[in-house]
Design a protein around this motif. Sequence first.
Motif, short mmCIF file in Angstrom:
data_model
loop_
_atom_site.label_atom_id
_atom_site.label_comp_id
_atom_site.label_asym_id
_atom_site.label_seq_id
_atom_site.Cartn_x
_atom_site.Cartn_y
_atom_site.Cartn_z
N ILE A 9 0.98 -1.12 0.01
CA ILE A 9 -0.17 -0.03 0.05
C ILE A 9 0.83 1.21 0.18
O ILE A 9 2.07 1.03 0.30
CB ILE A 9 -0.90 -0.06 1.31
N HIS A 10 0.23 2.28 -0.41
CA HIS A 10 1.16 3.64 -0.59
C HIS A 10 1.24 4.06 0.93
O HIS A 10 0.32 3.97 1.53
CB HIS A 10 0.33 4.52 -1.43
N SER A 13 -1.47 6.05 2.70
CA SER A 13 -2.77 5.15 2.82
C SER A 13 -2.64 4.65 4.12
O SER A 13 -3.41 4.14 4.69
CB SER A 13 -3.25 4.26 1.95
N ASP A 15 -2.58 4.66 8.22
CA ASP A 15 -3.20 5.32 9.19
C ASP A 15 -2.17 5.26 10.41
O ASP A 15 -2.11 4.50 11.18
CB ASP A 15 -4.65 4.85 9.90
#
Length: 51
Positions: A9-10, A13, A15
């Motif tokens: 995932i980038h 992105s 949390d």
Amino acid sequence: MRTHKRTSIHQASIDKSNIIGDLKTDYEELFLEILKKVEEFDNEVIESALR
């Protein structure tokens, strides 16, 4: 550490309020050992597929 199920995932992105640690920064030697084992696992999977 489970490595047979992975996704990318980038960074934007992620949390960051839920992160409890950074394996790469906090345990660099362990992180490198895990990377080595992941590479070995990937190579075994590829070799098996090519047989």
